[in-house]
Write an enzyme that holds these catalytic residues in place. Structure first.
Site, PDB file in Angstrom:
ATOM      1  CD  GLN A   1      39.267  68.590  20.079  1.00 38.02           C
ATOM      2  OE1 GLN A   1      40.451  68.779  20.369  1.00 38.02           O
ATOM      3  NE2 GLN A   1      38.398  69.595  20.019  1.00 38.02           N
TER       4      GLN A   1
ATOM      5  CG  ASP B   1      34.843  73.310  12.829  1.00 31.46           C
ATOM      6  OD1 ASP B   1      36.028  72.944  12.686  1.00 31.46           O
ATOM      7  OD2 ASP B   1      34.059  72.770  13.629  1.00 31.46           O
TER       8      ASP B   1
HETATM    9  C1  LIG Z   1      34.133  66.882  10.596  1.00 28.66           C
HETATM   10  S1  LIG Z   1      34.162  68.402  11.385  1.00 28.66           S
HETATM   11  C2  LIG Z   1      35.317  68.154  12.619  1.00 28.66           C
HETATM   12  C3  LIG Z   1      35.925  69.446  13.076  1.00 28.66           C
HETATM   13  O1  LIG Z   1      35.339  69.865  14.317  1.00 28.66           O
HETATM   14  C4  LIG Z   1      36.384  69.977  15.249  1.00 28.66           C
HETATM   15  O2  LIG Z   1      36.180  71.009  16.175  1.00 28.66           O
HETATM   16  P1  LIG Z   1      35.525  70.664  17.628  1.00 28.66           P
HETATM   17  O3  LIG Z   1      36.146  69.382  18.090  1.00 28.66           O
HETATM   18  O4  LIG Z   1      35.906  71.870  18.468  1.00 28.66           O
HETATM   19  O5  LIG Z   1      34.041  70.565  17.381  1.00 28.66           O
HETATM   20  C5  LIG Z   1      37.613  70.227  14.413  1.00 28.66           C
HETATM   21  O6  LIG Z   1      37.679  71.542  13.958  1.00 28.66           O
HETATM   22  C6  LIG Z   1      37.374  69.248  13.317  1.00 28.66           C
HETATM   23  O7  LIG Z   1      38.129  69.411  12.159  1.00 28.66           O
END
Ligand SMILES: CSC[C@H]1O[C@H](OP(=O)(O)O)[C@H](O)[C@@H]1O
Length: 353
Positions: free
Chosen positions: A203, A244
């Site tokens: 990401q 999260d």
């Molecule tokens: C602003 S919350 C973003 C948070 O979500 C991500 O997880 P995922 O990509 O698996 O939904 C990650 O933990 C980020 O910090």
């Protein structure tokens, strides 16, 4: 000249339809999906076509409306039962981001209020859409407020390291961890961001590096195993990440690798900040031990980005999140202000203001 941030919106209600930017296709392709039924919404969340705690909550809220908009309820009670059923289904899409459950609870609450008011099923449906739109609009204002509070901890020329994507793509706009980066850029500050690629789903590489570059912000992509060297070089004056779920004692669940960053930051005497909207703070979960940690399929690692990088049938451990103990958290930055230890008392006080 102020540089205004042009958002790449990940979730939109457009022409009476739920439209998502498919985040699995970024950065090579900008592809939008129109979700017509609740199964498509569930799949989009589970397969990370939309991801990031606030964006998941916003999408699930619209998902409840998509699920019931054509349901032939004769009474409000019948429609309320269907809303609860569909909210329970959407709640099974991913377990860790508390925003999912927070948003679904808000949608059920609206349906309960409509029922208590004696509203018709059609009126309740309109109220559900309005509530989903309110959740999205509030998140944009919340993220900007987080950015403004976080900016008081930054200075012109600061080097900041971040992990995963807690950016505009993970929220309604601005992001949480990235909000101060966008606001600093708007002020004309020189801010140097180091973005961890964030294995296995990348990401950071695919999303954070992309959106910050698009906004004209100085961003350097690093592999996760380079964070220590970047800190040892003296290039980082702060680490800021999203979350999260923050437990009642201040333990923080976030993308896998965050805990290691917090240990590195402590070893280098670098402040470790967590940007957290109140919608990600869960006072009903006492400590990080009680936060459900999602484990994802082995193929995310073995064949993550289109080619096989490990033997077939190799044993894999793939937790999508880890928990950073509150003792390693310098401050939690919320839309209501900056919270420091003792977290248990100070987080609870946030909700009493
Ligand atoms: C602003 S919350 C973003 C948070 O979500 C991500 O997880 P995922 O990509 O698996 O939904 C990650 O933990 C980020 O910090």
């Amino acid at each position: 000249m102020t540089k205004t941030y042009q958002p790449l919106r990940s979730v939109r209600w457009e022409d009476d339809e739920l439209v998502l930017l498919d985040q699995t296709k970024l950065p090579e392709q900008t592809e939008f999906l129109t979700l017509k039924d609740v199964k498509q919404v569930w799949d989009a969340i589970e397969r990370l076509k939309v991801r990031g705690a606030p964006a998941i909550g916003i999408t699930a809220a619209y998902g409840v409306y998509v699920a019931v908009r054509h349901f032939p309820a004769a009474t409000a009670e019948e429609l309320l039962a269907e809303v609860k059923k569909q909210a329970d289904y959407l709640a099974t899409s991913r377990p860790t981001a508390v925003n999912l459950f927070w948003a679904l609870n808000r949608m059920v609450k609206i349906a309960e209020i409509a029922t208590a008011q004696g509203q018709s099923p059609e009126a309740m449906k309109r109220m559900l859409l309005v509530e989903a739109q309110a959740i999205q609009a509030e998140d944009e204002a919340v993220c900007r407020a987080i950015g403004e509070h976080a900016l008081t901890l930054f200075s012109d020329g600061i080097g900041v390291l971040t992990h995963c994507n807690a950016g505009g793509l993970a929220t309604a706009k601005y992001g949480t961890a990235t909000a101060p980066m966008y606001l600093a850029h708007e002020k004309g500050w020189k801010i140097k961001v180091f973005a961890d690629e964030t294995r296995p789903v990348l990401q950071g590489a695919r999303l954070t590096a992309y959106e910050l570059q698009q906004a004209g912000i100085d961003v350097t992509l690093i592999c996760d195993n380079m964070a220590a060297k970047v800190m040892a070089n003296g290039w980082v004056q702060a680490v800021i990440v999203g979350t999260d779920r923050v437990a009642a004692n201040g333990d923080v669940a976030n993308k896998i690798g965050t805990y290691g960053l917090a240990v590195l930051a402590r070893a280098h005497n670098i402040p470790f900040y967590v940007a957290a909207p109140l919608s990600s703070i869960d006072l009903n979960t006492p400590t990080g031990k009680e936060i459900p940690i999602e484990e994802r399929e082995a193929d995310e690692i073995i064949r993550g980005m289109g080619r096989q990088i490990a033997p077939n049938d190799i044993k894999v451990y793939n937790p999508a999140f880890d928990v950073t103990p509150h003792e390693l958290v310098t401050a939690i930055i919320t839309e209501k202000g900056i919270v420091r230890a003792p977290y248990k008392e100070n987080l609870r006080a946030l909700f009493e203001k």
